[in-house]
Design a protein around this motif. Sequence first.
Motif, mmCIF file in Angstrom:
data_model
loop_
_atom_site.group_PDB
_atom_site.id
_atom_site.type_symbol
_atom_site.label_atom_id
_atom_site.label_comp_id
_atom_site.label_asym_id
_atom_site.label_seq_id
_atom_site.Cartn_x
_atom_site.Cartn_y
_atom_site.Cartn_z
ATOM 1 N N THR A 1 0.654 4.319 -0.003
ATOM 2 C CA THR A 1 0.451 5.653 1.267
ATOM 3 C C THR A 1 0.956 5.126 2.535
ATOM 4 N N SER B 1 -3.947 2.417 -4.792
ATOM 5 C CA SER B 1 -4.353 2.387 -3.125
ATOM 6 C C SER B 1 -5.215 1.223 -2.949
ATOM 7 N N HIS C 1 -4.011 13.154 2.644
ATOM 8 C CA HIS C 1 -3.596 12.539 1.347
ATOM 9 C C HIS C 1 -4.859 12.655 0.266
ATOM 10 N N GLU D 1 0.924 -1.166 0.039
ATOM 11 C CA GLU D 1 -0.015 0.071 -0.028
ATOM 12 C C GLU D 1 0.911 1.230 -0.043
ATOM 13 N N PHE E 1 5.462 9.220 1.218
ATOM 14 C CA PHE E 1 4.829 8.921 0.227
ATOM 15 C C PHE E 1 4.303 10.308 -0.353
ATOM 16 N N ALA E 2 3.794 11.486 0.325
ATOM 17 C CA ALA E 2 3.547 12.621 -0.319
ATOM 18 C C ALA E 2 4.664 13.152 -0.915
ATOM 19 N N VAL F 1 -1.729 6.654 -8.191
ATOM 20 C CA VAL F 1 -1.627 6.067 -7.124
ATOM 21 C C VAL F 1 -2.439 4.817 -6.849
ATOM 22 N N LEU G 1 -4.287 13.769 -3.317
ATOM 23 C CA LEU G 1 -4.831 13.053 -4.476
ATOM 24 C C LEU G 1 -5.478 13.786 -5.352
ATOM 25 N N VAL H 1 -7.427 6.325 4.285
ATOM 26 C CA VAL H 1 -6.878 7.441 3.534
ATOM 27 C C VAL H 1 -6.688 8.729 4.486
ATOM 28 N N ARG H 2 -5.773 8.924 4.792
ATOM 29 C CA ARG H 2 -5.524 10.207 5.618
ATOM 30 C C ARG H 2 -6.019 11.370 4.939
#
Length: 298
Positions: free
Chosen positions: A76, A99, A108, A74, A81-82, A97, A112, A104-105
């Motif tokens: 993320t 996922s 994020h 995964e 990741f960011a 991405v 996205l 999901v934060r």
Amino acid sequence: MTVTPTPPIPTAPPIPRSLELEITRRCQLTCASHCYAQAGPTQGHGDLRVEDWKRITAEAAQLGVKKVQLIGGEPTLHPDFAELVDHALAQGLEVEVYSNLFRVRPEHWTLLARPGVSLATSYYADTEEGHDQVTGRSGSHTATRSNLLMAQQLGIPLRVEIVDVLEGQRVEEARAELEGLGITHVHIGRLRDVGNAAGGISLPSTSELCGRCAHGVAAILSDGTVTPCVLGRFLPAGQIQDRQLRDVFASPQWQQVAASIPAGRSGPCGPDCGPNDDSQGGGGTCGPAADAVPPPAR
């Protein structure tokens, strides 16, 4: 006088337009029957540092690669990741991405929704029982479905892959459900005998690949191995830690790997060619080459 024909000089495969970056093998799901990366909650993020991934994306852009896919595990869950998404966008690359959309934060979602970023995920059944049986994680159906709706609400470009894994999985019902929700970029694919799906019995067959790997797409695994795609992880073509991407694609080893994959289709990979998820065995809209070859005439 008999003239011995000169064997043709192998044509070097073109620089891939799309690069799959398997930045981690950690995943919240436990897809024991079909995870091509054999990812899971106890796996790590691999051997490459964030500086390595940033160098790779910069070199890819310089070579003419148009798109990178961040995948895993995964993606993320990777601590950088960011930063990796930001860096790829700064290089002028499109970013997809892949996922599982289990968690999901909030920050994020902002990432996205940026221009140039798209989202892909996997969905297995229109019921909690069917979906969660495939993922091995209770609540995964509810979470993924909810986050699919959030992505759609935010206007994030979205595609969904459905892998037919288990008997009676209700894949057609899953597609109908998604289309009823207004999610129309949906593809159903069959299980590939790679990773967990191969059962550890033998080396996977190149016939499980679409036949265009290494010609439209390439992958870099979390340990730095360069392969023709994430499904073709059993065909290593070198390590990226000690060399530039350009040198890998110009190497005899890369040409040999590309030549070992039987052609199943003509033309380059389409924009959706890729694995159908961070934790399973599929191939996007490109099916296995074996499925494209007509049966012999009787």
